[in-house]
Design a protein around this motif. Structure first.
Motif, short mmCIF file in Angstrom:
data_model
loop_
_atom_site.label_atom_id
_atom_site.label_comp_id
_atom_site.label_asym_id
_atom_site.label_seq_id
_atom_site.Cartn_x
_atom_site.Cartn_y
_atom_site.Cartn_z
N MET A 120 -7.58 -5.84 -2.99
CA MET A 120 -6.59 -6.74 -2.43
C MET A 120 -6.92 -7.14 -0.98
N LYS A 121 -7.96 -6.52 -0.43
CA LYS A 121 -8.34 -6.76 0.97
C LYS A 121 -7.18 -6.43 1.91
N THR A 122 -6.65 -5.23 1.73
CA THR A 122 -5.53 -4.76 2.54
C THR A 122 -5.71 -3.27 2.81
N SER A 123 -4.73 -2.65 3.41
CA SER A 123 -4.81 -1.22 3.75
C SER A 123 -4.20 -0.36 2.65
N ARG A 124 -4.55 0.91 2.68
CA ARG A 124 -3.97 1.84 1.71
C ARG A 124 -2.48 2.01 1.96
N SER A 125 -2.07 1.94 3.23
CA SER A 125 -0.63 2.06 3.53
C SER A 125 0.14 0.87 2.94
N ALA A 126 -0.48 -0.30 2.86
CA ALA A 126 0.16 -1.45 2.22
C ALA A 126 0.35 -1.18 0.72
N ILE A 127 -0.62 -0.50 0.12
CA ILE A 127 -0.50 -0.14 -1.30
C ILE A 127 0.63 0.87 -1.48
N ASP A 128 0.74 1.82 -0.56
CA ASP A 128 1.84 2.78 -0.62
C ASP A 128 3.19 2.06 -0.56
N ARG A 129 3.32 1.05 0.31
CA ARG A 129 4.56 0.27 0.39
C ARG A 129 4.80 -0.50 -0.91
N LEU A 130 3.74 -1.06 -1.46
CA LEU A 130 3.84 -1.80 -2.72
C LEU A 130 4.35 -0.91 -3.85
N LEU A 131 3.87 0.33 -3.88
CA LEU A 131 4.24 1.25 -4.96
C LEU A 131 5.51 2.04 -4.67
N ASN A 138 11.22 0.21 -1.60
CA ASN A 138 10.86 -0.83 -0.64
C ASN A 138 11.00 -2.20 -1.31
N THR A 139 12.10 -2.88 -1.02
CA THR A 139 12.37 -4.18 -1.65
C THR A 139 11.87 -5.35 -0.81
N SER A 140 11.15 -5.06 0.28
CA SER A 140 10.69 -6.15 1.15
C SER A 140 9.34 -6.72 0.74
N ILE A 141 8.79 -6.27 -0.37
CA ILE A 141 7.50 -6.76 -0.84
C ILE A 141 7.68 -8.19 -1.36
#
Length: 105
Positions: A66-77, A81-84
């Motif tokens: 996804m060309k992003t950070s692992r912490s972004a994946i943690d937020r996604l999962l 967290n409804t702000s995705i």
């Protein structure tokens, strides 16, 4: 394919008390939209995580795709967290070689 189905039932508001639905209660208290958002996000997070497990995709690999950070994946999962954004969800689904399908019924 990741699929999200939203079904909005027609409801008639009954007098408060016995016989009213939980949805009617949440709506009367102004909490229905938030509860639905959390429920939808939980389903999305669950489906993404299950697909990642099935495809043997780690969070680190997903972040690279996804060309992003692992912490972004943690937020996604994170199911709470409804702000995705929809764009982020689409990016995640695409990174797994899947298509996102959203239906309003």
């Amino acid at each position: 394919m990741v699929q999200l189905l939203m079904d909005k039932k027609q409801s008639t508001m009954k007098p408060q008390g016995i016989g009213t639905s939980f949805d009617d209660f949440l709506e009367a208290e102004g909490m229905l939209a938030e509860a639905e958002a959390v429920a939808i996000k939980r389903v999305i997070a669950y489906q993404l995580e299950e697909t990642m497990k099935k495809e043997h995709i780690t969070k680190t690999e997903m972040a690279k795709r996804m060309k992003t950070s692992r912490s972004a994946i943690d937020r996604l999962l994170d199911p709470l967290n409804t702000s995705i954004t929809l764009a982020t969800i689409e990016s995640a689904v695409s990174a797994m070689g899947k298509r996102l399908q959203i239906q309003m019924v």
